[in-house]
Design a protein around this motif. Structure first.
Motif, PDB file in Angstrom:
ATOM      1  N   VAL A  28       0.733  -1.088   0.231  1.00  0.00           N
ATOM      2  CA  VAL A  28      -0.063   0.454  -0.527  1.00  0.00           C
ATOM      3  C   VAL A  28       1.225   1.341  -0.549  1.00  0.00           C
ATOM      4  CG1 VAL A  28      -1.754   1.034   1.284  1.00  0.00           C
ATOM      5  CG2 VAL A  28      -1.922  -1.456   1.238  1.00  0.00           C
ATOM      6  N   GLN A  29       0.859   1.941  -0.764  1.00  0.00           N
ATOM      7  CA  GLN A  29       1.750   3.496  -1.062  1.00  0.00           C
ATOM      8  C   GLN A  29       0.923   4.693  -0.303  1.00  0.00           C
ATOM      9  OE1 GLN A  29       4.339   3.884  -3.408  1.00  0.00           O
ATOM     10  NE2 GLN A  29       4.296   6.252  -1.364  1.00  0.00           N
ATOM     11  N   SER A  30       1.563   4.416   0.802  1.00  0.00           N
ATOM     12  CA  SER A  30       1.573   5.888   2.097  1.00  0.00           C
ATOM     13  C   SER A  30       1.361   6.664   1.365  1.00  0.00           C
ATOM     14  CB  SER A  30       2.036   5.510   3.210  1.00  0.00           C
ATOM     15  OG  SER A  30       1.440   5.690   4.442  1.00  0.00           O
ATOM     16  N   ALA A  31       0.940   8.088   2.610  1.00  0.00           N
ATOM     17  CA  ALA A  31       0.968   9.618   2.310  1.00  0.00           C
ATOM     18  C   ALA A  31       1.102  10.350   3.473  1.00  0.00           C
ATOM     19  CB  ALA A  31      -0.173   9.929   1.340  1.00  0.00           C
ATOM     20  N   GLY A  32       2.082  10.873   3.486  1.00  0.00           N
ATOM     21  CA  GLY A  32       1.388  12.446   4.391  1.00  0.00           C
ATOM     22  C   GLY A  32       3.235  12.552   4.670  1.00  0.00           C
ATOM     23  N   CYS A  33       2.829  12.730   6.553  1.00  0.00           N
ATOM     24  CA  CYS A  33       3.732  12.984   7.616  1.00  0.00           C
ATOM     25  C   CYS A  33       4.583  11.926   7.541  1.00  0.00           C
ATOM     26  CB  CYS A  33       2.958  12.833   8.856  1.00  0.00           C
ATOM     27  SG  CYS A  33       4.168  13.590  10.434  1.00  0.00           S
ATOM     28  N   CYS A  34       5.901  12.182   8.320  1.00  0.00           N
ATOM     29  CA  CYS A  34       7.260  10.627   8.245  1.00  0.00           C
ATOM     30  C   CYS A  34       7.017  10.581   7.333  1.00  0.00           C
ATOM     31  CB  CYS A  34       6.516  10.261   9.957  1.00  0.00           C
ATOM     32  SG  CYS A  34       6.314  11.498  10.683  1.00  0.00           S
ATOM     33  N   ASP A  35       6.918   8.607   7.636  1.00  0.00           N
ATOM     34  CA  ASP A  35       7.394   8.006   6.463  1.00  0.00           C
ATOM     35  C   ASP A  35       6.266   7.997   4.790  1.00  0.00           C
ATOM     36  OD1 ASP A  35       9.331   6.871   8.786  1.00  0.00           O
ATOM     37  OD2 ASP A  35       7.979   5.588   9.297  1.00  0.00           O
ATOM     38  N   GLY A  36       5.697   8.804   4.783  1.00  0.00           N
ATOM     39  CA  GLY A  36       4.633   9.282   4.011  1.00  0.00           C
ATOM     40  C   GLY A  36       4.350   8.565   2.671  1.00  0.00           C
ATOM     41  N   SER A  37       5.986   8.738   2.164  1.00  0.00           N
ATOM     42  CA  SER A  37       6.417   7.633   0.926  1.00  0.00           C
ATOM     43  C   SER A  37       6.154   6.636   0.699  1.00  0.00           C
ATOM     44  CB  SER A  37       7.403   9.140   0.384  1.00  0.00           C
ATOM     45  OG  SER A  37       7.102  10.381  -0.052  1.00  0.00           O
ATOM     46  N   MET A  91       3.956   0.568   2.017  1.00  0.00           N
ATOM     47  CA  MET A  91       3.970   0.297   3.067  1.00  0.00           C
ATOM     48  C   MET A  91       3.792  -1.996   2.431  1.00  0.00           C
ATOM     49  SD  MET A  91       4.277   1.331   5.882  1.00  0.00           S
ATOM     50  CE  MET A  91       4.518   4.068   5.898  1.00  0.00           C
ATOM     51  N   GLN A 131      -5.264   9.978  -3.795  1.00  0.00           N
ATOM     52  CA  GLN A 131      -3.645  10.680  -3.940  1.00  0.00           C
ATOM     53  C   GLN A 131      -2.951  10.109  -5.300  1.00  0.00           C
ATOM     54  OE1 GLN A 131      -2.029   7.863  -1.052  1.00  0.00           O
ATOM     55  NE2 GLN A 131      -0.095   8.362  -1.428  1.00  0.00           N
ATOM     56  N   ALA A 187      -3.295  12.421  -7.338  1.00  0.00           N
ATOM     57  CA  ALA A 187      -3.406  14.446  -6.684  1.00  0.00           C
ATOM     58  C   ALA A 187      -2.219  14.132  -7.183  1.00  0.00           C
ATOM     59  CB  ALA A 187      -3.462  14.424  -4.921  1.00  0.00           C
ATOM     60  N   LEU A 188      -1.169  13.158  -7.628  1.00  0.00           N
ATOM     61  CA  LEU A 188      -0.220  12.934  -7.852  1.00  0.00           C
ATOM     62  C   LEU A 188       0.555  13.031  -9.652  1.00  0.00           C
ATOM     63  CD1 LEU A 188       1.572  10.996  -5.017  1.00  0.00           C
ATOM     64  CD2 LEU A 188       0.708  12.698  -4.889  1.00  0.00           C
ATOM     65  N   GLY A 212       6.422   3.058   9.837  1.00  0.00           N
ATOM     66  CA  GLY A 212       4.958   2.367   9.913  1.00  0.00           C
ATOM     67  C   GLY A 212       5.247   0.995  10.310  1.00  0.00           C
TER      68      GLY A 212
END
Lengths: 125, 506
Positions: free
Chosen positions: A40-49, A52, A82, A85-86, A102
């Motif tokens: 699963v491609q994450s997004a957002g804070c910290c390890d967002g890119s 997972m 997402q 948006a990308l 995560g």
């Protein structure tokens, strides 16, 4: 593309491809897990890119999620908003040294999965 | 001045070769017997070894928390507040030591940890000590003889997962309301920054009753899930990315427990033309307000990473900002002159480099930076990246995705309507900044931006007493405000009849 659409073959026709090193890592991981995994491609804070990696089915997919492609037999998902948006990126799943973010599984000892982006098509404003 | 690296002669911070988990008020070795080196991002060299715990260690921490929760929950608010105030005093008394440890563990410049992270951490404990003392229960008079009493009760044992960008301050944000409300907690620090919170335990560990506060380090895939999905927690709090946030909600759904989540942003920082109407302190403040994207090397959920500048002042205003950006001093995080230190990890710096490359390939113009910073000597292998500015438009990927580095995406707007449209053209809604000399315009923008915190003529201030949290995919809940006590409390209603007559139904 939605979760229910036909599964593309090994990522070669999807919007994600996989490097040889990542294929090897997936093989090792599948053997260690004794079962399939999902990405699963994450997004957002910290390890967002980070992509997972979970035991298959661990992450509950919703109607807002899409199947980006199949990498070495494993499904790769992303939230559809997402993805839009990308700018509908074309992704490459790879591995590199490091600790996974995560709750993600590692890509083997001292390795983590990473998504790279293929050169985007130029946008016009 | 320069602080000596922790563990070296003359340093204010001692370093043990190996640390343990903090469970039940004691240092406990992980059941796995395994440890992992914790690297300093400035040097890429190990600081110390940290436990590589497993699910069993989470169970031990939960055992300790459950054995402590009743007594702590029944302690008077005066007693709990006294403990929180003592924690704050201890943090203040060890300000330099904790600031230096935090800088070395995370890479953030010590000028920030001395002035912000550590004093703010102490203040959050004091704020919640005060808030819990002042909290009152509500009584509703249903009718003359029927009274509804509402009591706040602790949830019990909570799980808290801390991010790597402000290891101590985020721990304080989560700990202070949880403990004030009478809960016991098990904390999982972030994998890249496991150490400074253990130094905090050395400072406050004796103040808190054993078992009320427990810290377990280890891999997220094992202990993160073991904590978040555990049937023995009554609530889970998390700061981090969206996938783990969803996973935590999913686990919470299975146990029917509440969550609070803070999941990041892509915050707009909007500069209206009138900021440049005069060459005065306010203009200077606005310039600094833009350059704050480099605060904590951009590793902030609310990093003002999208600057929207009204087109009539763009050239002049951006010129001043670029001059200020070029003057940023990068280097040793323990030098009080340093303004920007290294990124937290090798993977973060590689991610930043790849985003800058994507931005340039998408056609963004590189106005500053764009490369790794090469420092000599002991910092040669550190994870330093130049403060970078990319000019482009809001549909570019670097305007949409949280980079978590010192990378600013800049664009222009014509008028208020366009500024608002650009500001809200994001999946996130955590923070935003509005800069103008026109109070009415600031108010309209502030109310119309879909974000939980709109800094108006300021940015990156995090005082206790101002609610912080996200709209849209940025999360659920409001931290740093007394309303967080509700997120850590159960409501007990006693509905009491003082009448003596039967209802007459049967």
């Amino acid at each position: 593309m939605s979760v229910s659409s036909a599964i593309v073959e090994n990522g070669t026709a999807g919007r994600i491809t996989v490097t040889r090193a990542a294929r090897r890592a997936i093989d090792t991981l599948l053997a260690a897990q004794g079962g399939p995994v999902m990405f699963v491609q994450s997004a957002g804070c910290c390890d967002g890119s980070d992509p997972m990696c979970f035991p298959n089915g661990e992450f509950l997919l919703g109607e807002g999620d899409m199947l980006v492609g199949v990498v070495h037999g494993c499904t790769f998902h992303m939230n559809a908003d997402q993805y839009e948006a990308l700018g509908r990126p074309r992704l490459v799943l790879d591995v590199e040294p490091g600790t996974p973010g995560g709750f993600s599984l590692a890509a083997g000892d001292g390795l983590r999965f990473v998504t790279r982006t293929k050169a985007p098509e130029r946008h016009t404003s | 001045m320069k602080y000596q690296p922790p563990g070296t002669p003359g340093s204010v911070v001692d370093v043990a070769p190996r640390y343990e988990n903090f469970i039940g008020g004691k240092w406990e070795a992980p059941t796995t017997g395994e440890y992992k080196p914790n690297l300093c991002p400035a040097t890429a060299k190990p600081i110390c070894d940290i436990p590589k715990s497993a699910a069993e260690d989470i169970e031990l921490a939960l055992d300790a928390a459950h054995s402590a929760k009743d007594k702590w929950g029944e302690a008077s608010t005066a007693q709990r507040a006294a403990v929180l105030n003592k924690m704050a005093d201890a943090i203040d008394a060890h300000r330099e030591e904790l600031a230096v440890a935090e800088s070395w563990d995370n890479g953030k410049p010590v000028r920030e940890t001395l002035a912000a992270d550590i004093p703010l951490a102490a203040d959050h404990f004091r704020y919640f000590a005060a808030a819990i003392r002042a909290e009152e229960s509500e009584i509703t008079e249903i009718d003359k003889d029927t009274i509804a009493y509402h009591f706040h009760e602790p949830l019990g044992v909570v799980g808290q997962i801390i991010p790597f960008n402000f290891p101590l301050l985020m721990a304080a944000w989560k700990l202070a309301p949880a403990l004030a409300a009478g809960n016991a907690t098990v904390i999982k620090p972030a994998s890249p920054t496991p150490w400074s919170i253990l130094k905090l335990m050395e400072v406050v560990g004796d103040i808190v009753p054993p078992g009320v506060l427990n810290v377990v380090n280890g891999p997220g895939a094992e202990i993160g899930k073991a904590l978040a999905a555990n049937k023995r927690i009554a609530k889970v709090a998390f700061t981090g990315e969206t996938t783990t946030g969803r996973l935590i909600m999913q686990y919470a759904a299975q146990n029917i427990i509440p969550v609070t989540l803070e999941l990041g942003g892509k915050s707009p920082n909007i500069f209206f033309g009138d900021v440049a109407a005069k060459d005065d302190d306010f203009l200077d403040k606005a310039v600094e307000g833009l350059v704050l994207y480099a605060f904590n090397k951009g590793e902030v959920c609310t990093c003002p990473s999208r600057a929207l500048i009204q087109e009539d002042i763009y050239e002049e205003f951006m010129g001043r900002c670029l001059e200020r950006i070029r003057a940023i001093k990068q280097g040793d995080p323990l030098d009080t002159e340093t303004m920007i230190g290294p990124q937290v990890s090798k993977q973060q710096i590689e991610k930043i480099a790849s985003y800058v490359e994507i931005g340039v390939k998408e056609g963004a113009e590189l106005l500053a930076g764009g490369h790794r910073t090469t420092l000599g000597g002991e910092f040669a292998d550190g994870y330093f990246y130049e403060p970078t500015v990319l000019k482009g438009h809001n549909r570019m990927r670097v305007f949409q995705e949280e980079i978590f580095g010192p990378v600013l995406a800049v664009t222009t707007f014509k008028d208020e309507a366009e500024a608002l449209a650009l500001a809200n053209d994001t999946l996130y809604g955590l923070g935003a900044g509005v800069w103008t000399r026109d109070g009415a315009l600031a108010y309209r923008m502030g109310r119309a931006i879909k974000a939980g915190r709109v800094w108006t003529n300021c940015y990156h201030q995090y005082p206790a007493g101002a609610a912080f949290g996200g709209y849209k995919v940025s999360g659920i809940g409001r931290e740093t405000h007394k309303m967080m006590l509700d997120h850590y409390s159960q409501t007990k209603n006693l509905l009491v009849s003082y009448g003596t007559k039967p209802m007459g139904l049967f």
